[in-house]
Design a protein around this motif. Sequence first.
Motif, PDB file in Angstrom:
ATOM      1  N   ARG A   1       0.833  -1.206   0.000  1.00 47.08           N
ATOM      2  CA  ARG A   1       0.000   0.000   0.000  1.00 47.08           C
ATOM      3  C   ARG A   1       0.867   1.255   0.000  1.00 47.08           C
ATOM      4  O   ARG A   1       0.582   2.217  -0.729  1.00 47.08           O
ATOM      5  CB  ARG A   1      -0.905  -0.014   1.236  1.00 47.08           C
ATOM      6  CG  ARG A   1      -1.897   1.146   1.297  1.00 47.08           C
ATOM      7  CD  ARG A   1      -3.131   0.838   0.500  1.00 47.08           C
ATOM      8  NE  ARG A   1      -3.966   2.006   0.308  1.00 47.08           N
ATOM      9  CZ  ARG A   1      -5.243   1.951  -0.063  1.00 47.08           C
ATOM     10  NH1 ARG A   1      -5.810   0.771  -0.272  1.00 47.08           N
ATOM     11  NH2 ARG A   1      -5.953   3.051  -0.253  1.00 47.08           N
ATOM     12  N   LEU A   2       1.916   1.256   0.802  1.00 42.82           N
ATOM     13  CA  LEU A   2       2.808   2.416   0.845  1.00 42.82           C
ATOM     14  C   LEU A   2       3.484   2.640  -0.507  1.00 42.82           C
ATOM     15  O   LEU A   2       3.601   3.776  -0.977  1.00 42.82           O
ATOM     16  CB  LEU A   2       3.872   2.216   1.928  1.00 42.82           C
ATOM     17  CG  LEU A   2       3.392   2.251   3.374  1.00 42.82           C
ATOM     18  CD1 LEU A   2       4.511   1.825   4.309  1.00 42.82           C
ATOM     19  CD2 LEU A   2       2.886   3.641   3.747  1.00 42.82           C
ATOM     20  N   THR A   3       3.922   1.565  -1.126  1.00 45.80           N
ATOM     21  CA  THR A   3       4.585   1.667  -2.427  1.00 45.80           C
ATOM     22  C   THR A   3       3.644   2.269  -3.461  1.00 45.80           C
ATOM     23  O   THR A   3       4.048   3.099  -4.295  1.00 45.80           O
ATOM     24  CB  THR A   3       5.075   0.283  -2.882  1.00 45.80           C
ATOM     25  OG1 THR A   3       5.986  -0.239  -1.896  1.00 45.80           O
ATOM     26  CG2 THR A   3       5.777   0.357  -4.221  1.00 45.80           C
ATOM     27  N   ARG A   4       2.385   1.858  -3.393  1.00 52.21           N
ATOM     28  CA  ARG A   4       1.396   2.350  -4.360  1.00 52.21           C
ATOM     29  C   ARG A   4       0.992   3.795  -4.088  1.00 52.21           C
ATOM     30  O   ARG A   4       0.755   4.558  -5.028  1.00 52.21           O
ATOM     31  CB  ARG A   4       0.162   1.440  -4.299  1.00 52.21           C
ATOM     32  CG  ARG A   4      -0.873   1.727  -5.368  1.00 52.21           C
ATOM     33  CD  ARG A   4      -1.862   0.591  -5.507  1.00 52.21           C
ATOM     34  NE  ARG A   4      -2.688   0.412  -4.321  1.00 52.21           N
ATOM     35  CZ  ARG A   4      -2.603  -0.610  -3.503  1.00 52.21           C
ATOM     36  NH1 ARG A   4      -1.710  -1.567  -3.720  1.00 52.21           N
ATOM     37  NH2 ARG A   4      -3.386  -0.712  -2.453  1.00 52.21           N
TER      38      ARG A   4
ATOM     39  N   GLY B   1      -8.185  -4.043   1.316  1.00 51.07           N
ATOM     40  CA  GLY B   1      -9.610  -3.792   1.232  1.00 51.07           C
ATOM     41  C   GLY B   1     -10.243  -3.320   2.520  1.00 51.07           C
ATOM     42  O   GLY B   1     -11.406  -2.916   2.529  1.00 51.07           O
ATOM     43  N   SER B   2      -9.492  -3.349   3.627  1.00 53.05           N
ATOM     44  CA  SER B   2     -10.025  -2.873   4.897  1.00 53.05           C
ATOM     45  C   SER B   2     -10.026  -1.354   4.935  1.00 53.05           C
ATOM     46  O   SER B   2      -9.344  -0.692   4.148  1.00 53.05           O
ATOM     47  CB  SER B   2      -9.193  -3.412   6.062  1.00 53.05           C
ATOM     48  OG  SER B   2      -7.882  -2.860   6.022  1.00 53.05           O
ATOM     49  N   SER B   3     -10.790  -0.785   5.872  1.00 51.98           N
ATOM     50  CA  SER B   3     -10.793   0.666   6.060  1.00 51.98           C
ATOM     51  C   SER B   3      -9.554   1.137   6.796  1.00 51.98           C
ATOM     52  O   SER B   3      -9.127   2.292   6.640  1.00 51.98           O
ATOM     53  CB  SER B   3     -12.038   1.092   6.844  1.00 51.98           C
ATOM     54  OG  SER B   3     -13.214   0.755   6.167  1.00 51.98           O
ATOM     55  N   SER B   4      -8.980   0.240   7.592  1.00 55.57           N
ATOM     56  CA  SER B   4      -7.853   0.647   8.433  1.00 55.57           C
ATOM     57  C   SER B   4      -6.542   0.710   7.668  1.00 55.57           C
ATOM     58  O   SER B   4      -5.704   1.583   7.948  1.00 55.57           O
ATOM     59  CB  SER B   4      -7.706  -0.309   9.617  1.00 55.57           C
ATOM     60  OG  SER B   4      -7.769  -1.655   9.192  1.00 55.57           O
ATOM     61  N   LEU B   5      -6.322  -0.181   6.694  1.00 59.08           N
ATOM     62  CA  LEU B   5      -5.035  -0.221   6.001  1.00 59.08           C
ATOM     63  C   LEU B   5      -4.696   1.105   5.312  1.00 59.08           C
ATOM     64  O   LEU B   5      -3.578   1.617   5.480  1.00 59.08           O
ATOM     65  CB  LEU B   5      -4.991  -1.379   5.008  1.00 59.08           C
ATOM     66  CG  LEU B   5      -3.682  -1.532   4.229  1.00 59.08           C
ATOM     67  CD1 LEU B   5      -2.504  -1.777   5.167  1.00 59.08           C
ATOM     68  CD2 LEU B   5      -3.793  -2.666   3.202  1.00 59.08           C
ATOM     69  N   PRO B   6      -5.600   1.707   4.539  1.00 55.27           N
ATOM     70  CA  PRO B   6      -5.235   2.992   3.931  1.00 55.27           C
ATOM     71  C   PRO B   6      -4.974   4.076   4.965  1.00 55.27           C
ATOM     72  O   PRO B   6      -4.112   4.941   4.754  1.00 55.27           O
ATOM     73  CB  PRO B   6      -6.445   3.329   3.049  1.00 55.27           C
ATOM     74  CG  PRO B   6      -7.544   2.447   3.509  1.00 55.27           C
ATOM     75  CD  PRO B   6      -6.906   1.224   4.047  1.00 55.27           C
TER      76      PRO B   6
END
Length: 326
Positions: A142-145, A305-310
């Motif tokens: 996610r960070l890379t993206r 896909g979770s709300s917490s990861l982003p």
Amino acid sequence: MGLVARGLRWRRAVLAVFVASAVTLPVVGAARPPVPAPPPVTLAAPTAATLDATYAAHRAGAAKAARMAADYGDRRRAAADRALADPARHLLAFDGRGSGLVTEVLGDLAHADRVAVLVPGSDTGLDTYGRFRAAAQALHARLTREAPAGIRTAVVAWLGYETPATIGVAVATTDLADRAAPELRAFVRDVRAVTGPRPRLSLLCHSYGSVVCARAAPGLDAAGVDDLAVVGSPGMGVDTAAGLRTRARIWAARGADDWVRHVPHIGVGLFGTGVGFGTDPVSPAFGARVFEAGDGGHSDYFAPGSSSLPNLARIVLGETTAVTHD
């Protein structure tokens, strides 16, 4: 009526001990004989110049541990150790003894502009390390993206302490966290020795790992920790975020389906030790910055896909105004 009220309070306290003990304390009497493994290699603290040599030395230790586990007949441990010995893995530490310890880097730590250190919760060891690594991989992807152009990121999965088991009925204490806190402080200092003062540094702490981070917090300012985020926390052993005695921003989240919400937030003395972890970190009384975690359960905070990861990625990237709140 007073007796009834006291009885209810007592029953709630007993329930707290039973429920919280499932989060924190190891099983007594159920442990299998330890798998043979070599002692960890002894190296100087890593620097940017010695990172590759450090990684190679710990991979060699994992390879030797895999052979010893295979000879012992523990195929599960042998497979876990063998995977860690793969030339593509970047190990900052490895100890195959007991339940096992490992610290792994995802990304280019020496040149990262944003660094996240993940601290796991209960029942995490070499035999279950894959699921902890999966969380680190999901965050790194996610960070890379999401990172702005030119911003490099690294994620460190720090299994640097003996985590408690998830099964057992005993008093819930901070004993293991108290032992782990100096190790976490020392590790964060080692990270800074590699990266220098430039990168933003965040601690992301799950479940009982939040207790470890809380115990380490007063000594983290010297290493320049910018943010400390806890997810699925049973409590941090202090009444308020200010009680952590750190300049880092304090964040907290809990998914709607996380069973830890049922853990009563008490903090009492019993038999010379503390029981429970005090104020709920997502409550207004605690004073953390509460962010959205959606409907996830206790193991879903880093799930794609979770709300917490982003939101966790935004915290690590320093995009704090973009974090969504409940």
